[in-house]
Design an enzyme around this catalytic site. Structure first.
Site, PDB file in Angstrom:
ATOM      1  N   GLN A 129       0.843  -1.197   0.000  1.00 28.61           N
ATOM      2  CA  GLN A 129       0.000   0.000   0.000  1.00 28.61           C
ATOM      3  C   GLN A 129       0.876   1.245   0.000  1.00 28.61           C
ATOM      4  OE1 GLN A 129      -3.489   0.207   2.748  1.00 28.61           O
ATOM      5  NE2 GLN A 129      -2.412   1.962   3.619  1.00 28.61           N
ATOM      6  N   GLY A 130       0.915   1.958  -1.117  1.00 26.35           N
ATOM      7  CA  GLY A 130       1.727   3.158  -1.240  1.00 26.35           C
ATOM      8  C   GLY A 130       0.930   4.417  -0.946  1.00 26.35           C
ATOM      9  N   SER A 132       1.373   6.518   2.539  1.00 22.62           N
ATOM     10  CA  SER A 132       2.095   7.493   3.362  1.00 22.62           C
ATOM     11  C   SER A 132       3.360   8.006   2.673  1.00 22.62           C
ATOM     12  CB  SER A 132       2.484   6.867   4.709  1.00 22.62           C
ATOM     13  OG  SER A 132       1.342   6.533   5.458  1.00 22.62           O
ATOM     14  N   SER A 164       4.740  -1.396   4.308  1.00 23.53           N
ATOM     15  CA  SER A 164       4.906  -2.809   4.667  1.00 23.53           C
ATOM     16  C   SER A 164       4.813  -3.676   3.414  1.00 23.53           C
ATOM     17  CB  SER A 164       3.824  -3.242   5.664  1.00 23.53           C
ATOM     18  OG  SER A 164       3.881  -2.476   6.840  1.00 23.53           O
ATOM     19  N   GLU A 251      -9.343  -1.543   6.448  1.00 25.92           N
ATOM     20  CA  GLU A 251      -8.071  -1.933   7.047  1.00 25.92           C
ATOM     21  C   GLU A 251      -8.116  -1.806   8.558  1.00 25.92           C
ATOM     22  OE1 GLU A 251      -3.290  -1.038   6.464  1.00 25.92           O
ATOM     23  OE2 GLU A 251      -4.746   0.524   6.004  1.00 25.92           O
ATOM     24  N   SER A 366      -1.970   6.528  12.395  1.00 21.75           N
ATOM     25  CA  SER A 366      -1.365   6.562  13.725  1.00 21.75           C
ATOM     26  C   SER A 366      -2.428   6.783  14.796  1.00 21.75           C
ATOM     27  CB  SER A 366      -0.319   7.682  13.792  1.00 21.75           C
ATOM     28  OG  SER A 366      -0.953   8.944  13.729  1.00 21.75           O
ATOM     29  N   GLU A 368      -2.539   9.157  16.853  1.00 20.56           N
ATOM     30  CA  GLU A 368      -2.921  10.576  16.867  1.00 20.56           C
ATOM     31  C   GLU A 368      -3.959  10.879  15.793  1.00 20.56           C
ATOM     32  OE1 GLU A 368       0.770   9.876  18.920  1.00 20.56           O
ATOM     33  OE2 GLU A 368       0.164   9.400  16.871  1.00 20.56           O
TER      34      GLU A 368
END
Length: 385
Positions: A129-130, A132, A164, A251, A366, A368
């Protein structure tokens, strides 16, 4: 309200569990998580995926025409729980089952469906998964990777990070900005990019887990004037944001971390009982708090699965479930570590539990980011500056 599992889900889970009992090798263990495993683990998962596919266990929620069994959302989630309590022998194929495949079914062309879905259902290709980027991880809408239109092709330039499975993936599901004048969520497209194209460089990112990239470790991907046909675009040009949000919604509840955490806590409790430590009220309290956190995460995740089963649009409840799962996973790892006499030994159950839980707060957004979404969409608080 009925809290029991549907009978068909229990039958399906029992069937899959029996299959795993027969087919998993002796060296396989729940403590050998795919997140921290090595080459042997990766190669096994890739080969084992074909066995799962032959039984219809790899993509069971998919329509039969694409190689699935058309199981319900509840059956699929029960299957995910079984896999997670057994160390997730699907490897990275869970991404294809949970969101890459459904995204292609929803947004893909007839040619994309006929090319990708049969290979995915057979366990022959894998994805990363591209999304971030440096400076656009927590704020995904700030991506700067460009896919510039050049006739019937795109020229891709940019960088992705914390990806990942990039070292072993055949394709990258890439978010790139296709309208150079756009800002934020507008002007973003989703592309299915082969990872072996000229101009793509994949580099492992050394990390505190002791995994230097490897088979599952984090990687960064560089795109240097990568050329790809416009037929690789998934969905409409500049319409990739909706597909990305669908992907992230699935996800966030795709991995029932609480199921694996509960199994590790059960094993820890058994070890404590053998040592006569369960009579200690402090030990019992620690275990009880961790188990309660896992059960709370289970209920919150089930709420999202129920919404999915009713075909309701994804909402911030997925973020709540995600937060609960991460907190439960990390608390369980802390308890396993605190109560295991061999916690400091490499490859011990406590070591593997901690290695698995440490990055949990970064995948699928994340901690946050999830807290901000909960604050804005559920609590009505102003956006954090």
């Amino acid at each position: 309200m009925e809290f029991a599992w549907p009978p068909e889900a229990l039958r399906f889970a029992s069937e899959v569990s029996d299959f795993l009992d027969q087919e998993l090798p002796d060296w396989w263990s729940i403590t050998s998580n795919t997140l921290t495993a090595g080459q042997r683990h990766f190669e096994f998962c890739r080969g084992f995926a074909e066995k799962l596919a032959n039984r219809g266990y790899l993509m069971p929620n998919w329509p039969r025409e694409y190689g699935g069994r058309e199981v319900s959302s509840w059956e699929l989630y029960k299957l995910s729980e079984v896999f997670h309590t057994r160390g997730e022998p699907r490897g990275q194929h869970y991404m294809s089952a949970n969101w890459v495949g459904p995204a292609i079914m929803r947004y893909g062309t007839a040619e994309q469906k006929s090319f990708f879905l049969p290979q995915m259902a057979s366990g022959l290709i894998q994805f990363c998964q591209g999304f971030s980027e440096p400076g656009a991880g927590s704020d995904l809408a700030a991506i700067r990777t460009r896919a510039t239109r050049d006739g019937d092709q795109y020229a891709i330039n940019g960088q992705k990070i914390w990806t990942s499975y990039a070292a072993t993936a055949d394709y990258c599901v890439l978010l790139a900005r296709t309208d150079p004048a756009s800002q934020r969520r507008d002007g973003i497209s989703m592309l299915l990019v082969p990872t072996n194209l000229p101009g793509i460089t994949i580099r492992p990112i050394p990390n505190l887990l002791g995994i230097e990239g490897g088979e599952h470790g984090f990687c960064e991907i560089f795109f240097d004037d990568v050329r790809i046909d416009i037929s690789a675009r998934l969905g409409a040009e500049n319409g990739g944001w909706a597909a990305a949000m669908d992907a992230l919604a699935f996800e966030r509840v795709g991995q029932p971390r609480f199921a694996r955490a509960l199994r590790l806590l059960d094993l820890t409790a058994e070890q404590c009982a053998q040592r006569g430590e369960l009579e200690d009220p402090i030990v019992a309290e620690k275990l009880g708090l961790a188990i309660a956190a896992c059960q709370a995460a289970r209920v919150l995740n089930y709420r999202v699965v129920d919404s999915r089963a009713r075909a309701e649009p994804p909402g911030p409840e997925g973020n709540v479930a995600r937060m609960a799962s991460v907190q439960a996973d990390q608390l369980a790892a802390d308890m396993v570590f605190a109560l295991s006499p061999d916690a400091l030994d490499d490859d011990s159950m406590a070591d593997e539990a901690m290695r698995s839980a440490m990055p949990a707060g970064h995948a699928a957004g994340s901690i946050e980011v999830n807290l901000n979404i909960i604050a804005e969409r559920l609590l009505g608080l102003p956006r954090a500056s």
